[in-house]
Write a protein that holds these residues in place. Structure first.
Motif, mmCIF file in Angstrom:
data_model
loop_
_atom_site.group_PDB
_atom_site.id
_atom_site.type_symbol
_atom_site.label_atom_id
_atom_site.label_comp_id
_atom_site.label_asym_id
_atom_site.label_seq_id
_atom_site.Cartn_x
_atom_site.Cartn_y
_atom_site.Cartn_z
ATOM 1 N N MET A 1 0.857 -1.179 0.000
ATOM 2 C CA MET A 1 0.000 0.000 0.000
ATOM 3 C C MET A 1 0.895 1.231 0.000
ATOM 4 S SD MET A 1 -2.874 1.197 2.831
ATOM 5 C CE MET A 1 -3.579 -0.398 2.979
ATOM 6 N N SER A 2 0.613 2.150 -0.892
ATOM 7 C CA SER A 2 1.433 3.364 -0.958
ATOM 8 C C SER A 2 1.163 4.252 0.252
ATOM 9 C CB SER A 2 1.134 4.123 -2.247
ATOM 10 O OG SER A 2 -0.099 4.783 -2.154
ATOM 11 N N SER A 3 2.083 5.183 0.465
ATOM 12 C CA SER A 3 1.920 6.060 1.626
ATOM 13 C C SER A 3 0.684 6.940 1.492
ATOM 14 C CB SER A 3 3.167 6.904 1.832
ATOM 15 O OG SER A 3 3.394 7.729 0.710
ATOM 16 N N ILE A 4 0.366 7.366 0.266
ATOM 17 C CA ILE A 4 -0.832 8.196 0.080
ATOM 18 C C ILE A 4 -2.078 7.405 0.457
ATOM 19 C CG2 ILE A 4 -2.264 9.396 -1.611
ATOM 20 C CD1 ILE A 4 0.307 10.108 -3.098
ATOM 21 N N THR A 5 -2.133 6.157 0.019
ATOM 22 C CA THR A 5 -3.283 5.313 0.341
ATOM 23 C C THR A 5 -3.377 5.078 1.841
ATOM 24 O OG1 THR A 5 -3.065 4.213 -1.795
ATOM 25 C CG2 THR A 5 -4.396 3.108 -0.142
ATOM 26 N N ALA A 6 -2.252 4.802 2.469
ATOM 27 C CA ALA A 6 -2.253 4.541 3.911
ATOM 28 C C ALA A 6 -2.668 5.773 4.708
ATOM 29 C CB ALA A 6 -0.863 4.076 4.349
ATOM 30 N N ILE A 7 -2.174 6.923 4.299
ATOM 31 C CA ILE A 7 -2.512 8.158 5.004
ATOM 32 C C ILE A 7 -4.000 8.474 4.845
ATOM 33 C CG2 ILE A 7 -2.146 10.660 5.019
ATOM 34 C CD1 ILE A 7 0.818 10.018 4.295
ATOM 35 N N ALA A 8 -4.506 8.390 3.623
ATOM 36 C CA ALA A 8 -5.926 8.671 3.385
ATOM 37 C C ALA A 8 -6.808 7.648 4.087
ATOM 38 C CB ALA A 8 -6.215 8.699 1.893
ATOM 39 N N SER A 9 -6.400 6.384 4.094
ATOM 40 C CA SER A 9 -7.192 5.348 4.761
ATOM 41 C C SER A 9 -7.254 5.572 6.270
ATOM 42 C CB SER A 9 -6.610 3.960 4.476
ATOM 43 O OG SER A 9 -6.710 3.657 3.116
ATOM 44 N N SER A 10 -6.137 5.971 6.855
ATOM 45 C CA SER A 10 -6.159 6.246 8.293
ATOM 46 C C SER A 10 -7.032 7.461 8.595
ATOM 47 C CB SER A 10 -4.746 6.438 8.847
ATOM 48 O OG SER A 10 -4.183 7.652 8.407
ATOM 49 N N LEU A 12 -9.705 8.290 6.841
ATOM 50 C CA LEU A 12 -11.082 7.803 6.725
ATOM 51 C C LEU A 12 -11.518 7.091 8.001
ATOM 52 C CD1 LEU A 12 -11.055 6.398 3.076
ATOM 53 C CD2 LEU A 12 -12.335 8.378 3.908
ATOM 54 N N ARG A 13 -10.631 6.247 8.536
ATOM 55 C CA ARG A 13 -10.967 5.539 9.785
ATOM 56 C C ARG A 13 -11.169 6.514 10.941
ATOM 57 N NH1 ARG A 13 -7.181 2.065 7.651
ATOM 58 N NH2 ARG A 13 -5.516 2.950 8.953
ATOM 59 N N ALA A 14 -10.305 7.529 11.013
ATOM 60 C CA ALA A 14 -10.430 8.528 12.085
ATOM 61 C C ALA A 14 -11.738 9.295 11.969
ATOM 62 C CB ALA A 14 -9.248 9.493 12.039
ATOM 63 N N ALA A 15 -12.097 9.704 10.765
ATOM 64 C CA ALA A 15 -13.356 10.429 10.565
ATOM 65 C C ALA A 15 -14.546 9.535 10.924
ATOM 66 C CB ALA A 15 -13.466 10.910 9.123
ATOM 67 N N GLN A 16 -14.482 8.255 10.552
ATOM 68 C CA GLN A 16 -15.566 7.332 10.886
ATOM 69 C C GLN A 16 -15.689 7.156 12.396
ATOM 70 O OE1 GLN A 16 -17.812 5.883 8.625
ATOM 71 N NE2 GLN A 16 -18.844 5.599 10.576
ATOM 72 N N GLN A 17 -14.563 7.067 13.100
ATOM 73 C CA GLN A 17 -14.622 6.951 14.557
ATOM 74 C C GLN A 17 -15.228 8.199 15.183
ATOM 75 O OE1 GLN A 17 -10.611 5.887 15.837
ATOM 76 N NE2 GLN A 17 -11.442 3.906 16.465
ATOM 77 N N LYS A 80 -14.813 13.338 3.428
ATOM 78 C CA LYS A 80 -14.860 13.709 2.008
ATOM 79 C C LYS A 80 -13.483 14.098 1.479
ATOM 80 C CE LYS A 80 -19.655 15.252 2.025
ATOM 81 N NZ LYS A 80 -20.547 16.419 1.931
ATOM 82 N N ALA A 81 -12.705 14.817 2.271
ATOM 83 C CA ALA A 81 -11.367 15.235 1.844
ATOM 84 C C ALA A 81 -10.458 14.031 1.642
ATOM 85 C CB ALA A 81 -10.762 16.189 2.869
ATOM 86 N N ASN A 82 -10.541 13.053 2.525
ATOM 87 C CA ASN A 82 -9.718 11.856 2.379
ATOM 88 C C ASN A 82 -10.172 11.010 1.201
ATOM 89 O OD1 ASN A 82 -7.597 11.686 4.548
ATOM 90 N ND2 ASN A 82 -9.396 12.213 5.762
ATOM 91 N N LEU A 83 -11.462 10.964 0.940
ATOM 92 C CA LEU A 83 -11.948 10.271 -0.254
ATOM 93 C C LEU A 83 -11.427 10.949 -1.522
ATOM 94 C CD1 LEU A 83 -15.664 9.316 0.442
ATOM 95 C CD2 LEU A 83 -13.748 7.784 0.046
ATOM 96 N N ARG A 84 -11.424 12.261 -1.525
ATOM 97 C CA ARG A 84 -10.926 13.012 -2.675
ATOM 98 C C ARG A 84 -9.437 12.723 -2.887
ATOM 99 N NH1 ARG A 84 -13.779 15.027 -6.520
ATOM 100 N NH2 ARG A 84 -15.135 16.025 -5.021
ATOM 101 N N THR A 85 -8.694 12.567 -1.806
ATOM 102 C CA THR A 85 -7.274 12.225 -1.921
ATOM 103 C C THR A 85 -7.102 10.876 -2.601
ATOM 104 O OG1 THR A 85 -6.765 13.491 0.068
ATOM 105 C CG2 THR A 85 -5.152 11.833 -0.602
ATOM 106 N N LEU A 86 -7.904 9.891 -2.197
ATOM 107 C CA LEU A 86 -7.838 8.572 -2.830
ATOM 108 C C LEU A 86 -8.224 8.637 -4.306
ATOM 109 C CD1 LEU A 86 -9.295 6.228 -0.063
ATOM 110 C CD2 LEU A 86 -6.931 6.370 -0.858
#
Length: 101
Positions: A1-10, A12-17, A80-86
């Motif tokens: 997983m690339s760093s961009i994907t990992a950062i955006a995924s984390s 997304l998880r933080a926003a969901q929490q 939404k911002a993290n989704l846009r990054t992905l």
């Protein structure tokens, strides 16, 4: 997983929490003595980066519904911002693959 994907995924998880904690607080606002949940975020120290979260109970009971609504809106914008990054990363990767083909 690339760093961009990992950062955006984390992110997304933080926003969901944050959304989950706020929904819990609103649902239990009328419970006597209920201490609301708070999500603490910090920079992830280990590569590839991102954010780490921890859920804690507030020290004082009581839920401020207006603050919960602001928290939900803020978490929604972060999601939404993290989704846009992905999406941007996917477009860049697609463009790169098209150039190589």
């Amino acid at each position: 997983m690339s760093s961009i994907t990992a950062i955006a995924s984390s992110g997304l998880r933080a926003a969901q929490q944050r959304l989950d904690a706020s929904a819990h607080n609103i649902a239990n606002a009328q419970t006597p003595g209920m201490r609301p949940l708070r999500v603490e975020q910090a920079e992830a120290a280990t590569p590839p980066g991102g954010v780490r979260t921890s859920v804690q109970r507030a020290s004082q009971p009581g839920v401020a519904l207006e603050q919960e609504m602001v928290d939900q809106m803020s978490a929604t914008y972060a999601f939404k911002a993290n989704l846009r990054t992905l999406q941007t990363q996917d477009r860049m990767l697609g463009a790169l693959l098209n150039e190589q083909a």
